[in-house]
Design an enzyme around this catalytic site. Sequence first.
Site, PDB file in Angstrom:
ATOM      1  N   ASP A  23      -3.453   2.638  -5.705  1.00 28.23           N
ATOM      2  CA  ASP A  23      -2.271   2.710  -4.841  1.00 28.23           C
ATOM      3  C   ASP A  23      -2.057   1.481  -3.967  1.00 28.23           C
ATOM      4  O   ASP A  23      -1.302   1.551  -2.992  1.00 28.23           O
ATOM      5  CB  ASP A  23      -2.346   3.964  -3.960  1.00 28.23           C
ATOM      6  CG  ASP A  23      -3.547   3.965  -3.021  1.00 28.23           C
ATOM      7  OD1 ASP A  23      -4.438   3.106  -3.199  1.00 28.23           O
ATOM      8  OD2 ASP A  23      -3.599   4.823  -2.127  1.00 28.23           O
ATOM      9  N   GLU A  24      -2.670   0.355  -4.274  1.00 24.10           N
ATOM     10  CA  GLU A  24      -2.441  -0.841  -3.468  1.00 24.10           C
ATOM     11  C   GLU A  24      -2.675  -2.094  -4.301  1.00 24.10           C
ATOM     12  O   GLU A  24      -3.419  -2.087  -5.281  1.00 24.10           O
ATOM     13  CB  GLU A  24      -3.335  -0.857  -2.228  1.00 24.10           C
ATOM     14  CG  GLU A  24      -4.809  -0.878  -2.524  1.00 24.10           C
ATOM     15  CD  GLU A  24      -5.664  -0.975  -1.261  1.00 24.10           C
ATOM     16  OE1 GLU A  24      -5.272  -1.703  -0.325  1.00 24.10           O
ATOM     17  OE2 GLU A  24      -6.732  -0.326  -1.238  1.00 24.10           O
ATOM     18  N   ASP A  48       0.853  -1.191   0.000  1.00 20.74           N
ATOM     19  CA  ASP A  48       0.000   0.000   0.000  1.00 20.74           C
ATOM     20  C   ASP A  48       0.886   1.236   0.000  1.00 20.74           C
ATOM     21  O   ASP A  48       1.738   1.400   0.885  1.00 20.74           O
ATOM     22  CB  ASP A  48      -0.891  -0.013   1.246  1.00 20.74           C
ATOM     23  CG  ASP A  48      -2.127   0.854   1.104  1.00 20.74           C
ATOM     24  OD1 ASP A  48      -2.209   1.599   0.121  1.00 20.74           O
ATOM     25  OD2 ASP A  48      -3.003   0.778   1.982  1.00 20.74           O
TER      26      ASP A  48
END
Length: 418
Positions: free
Chosen positions: A121-122, A27
């Site tokens: 974003d992860e 993350d």
Amino acid sequence: MGRGDGSGRIVSPADADDTGAGILHVDMDAFYAAVAVLDDPSLAGKPLIIGSPEGRSVVSSASYEARRYGVRSAMPVSQAMRLCPAAVIVPPRFDRYTALSAQVMDIFREFTPLVEPLSIDEAFLDVRGSRRLWGSPGTIARLLRARVLERTGLVCSVGAAATKHVAKMASTLSKPDGLLIIASADTAAFLAPRPVRAMWGVGPRSAEVLEARGIRTIGDVLQTPRSVLEKALGPAMGERVWHLARGEDAREVSVERIDKSIGHEETFHEDVDDDTVLRAEVRRLADRVGARLRAHDVEAATVAIKVRFADFRTLSRSVTLPEPTAVGQRIGDAALRLLAGIDRSLPVRLIGVRGENLRSSGLMATLWDDDAEWRRVEEALDDASSRFGRGAVTRAALLGAPRAGGSLPSHPRPARSD
């Protein structure tokens, strides 16, 4: 954006046992805010709010410095500024985020082809087959974090565990800029003291139900008969919480993605500036999107809206959901939050709702289902529509909703490759 503000951070020592911890959850830390600092280093260390200072904009993300004042995503910017008056507001740059996200995901794929992006974003990574080339899971996690920093200037946090659920929890606890490894033999000891609210997929409503019964930690869940959990939460959610508390998560990291979207748009005969009308149309469109998703046996990980104003200026906004859904209620809730964040200085000519980043519904079948009740209602509506025609049954709240002189028939946006 994560729920935490970095307090209570837990990281593993360099010699941590990583036996069986072949699933990584990576993350990026405060991604939007971190990109703002990357582009303007003078912002480093300052409380940042990513959003617009105008109108009813909501917070897209915030730096850890701002989060410590209670600033959270989806919060009105006006409220965030009251909590943190010294915060600097930075307009979002979605093209920049997309480009950096693609670069980060490419780095992940250098270590394993088994990468499952959850959002911009992860991602989950299965590195169990990468040991011979790169080393143990802990070694891979450290190499990956260093490579992301070297090539992008951004930091990430990593959770390593035997299952996706535990890896996700571990990465959250390691934020910011940390690595937390949970060996498979240590899973039960790791989970037991954690609050039920820390379980990935247990929402506030479910947590409140458990806490009202004195079930405050995962250890408490372990001491609770399964029948009690099912009675409190419903059969599906109770069963899933029972399994998750034991570290049982049958899902594999899946690279299957259906890069298409399903949406509907509404063009008004007359431009609309009545918020009640617009919100009603968003609900109608969201319900139709949900019905089409269910018909295709897919769920949307992202909800997007499109707003075209009287001067033909068009804006689009999107948000990644905590978990994919095909439930119109959930899609509508997300779309209305997006609509509230747009400064509407002119009447609206067209509005649209779309589900994006579609995935097979079966991918979530072994986990929780906070939408179980709404899902049953909407599936009943699907059955009624198939028997009596679309529109035969609708929300009571929409029956008297004004239509501002009527609108052109809403038209579907066909599934398309992104």
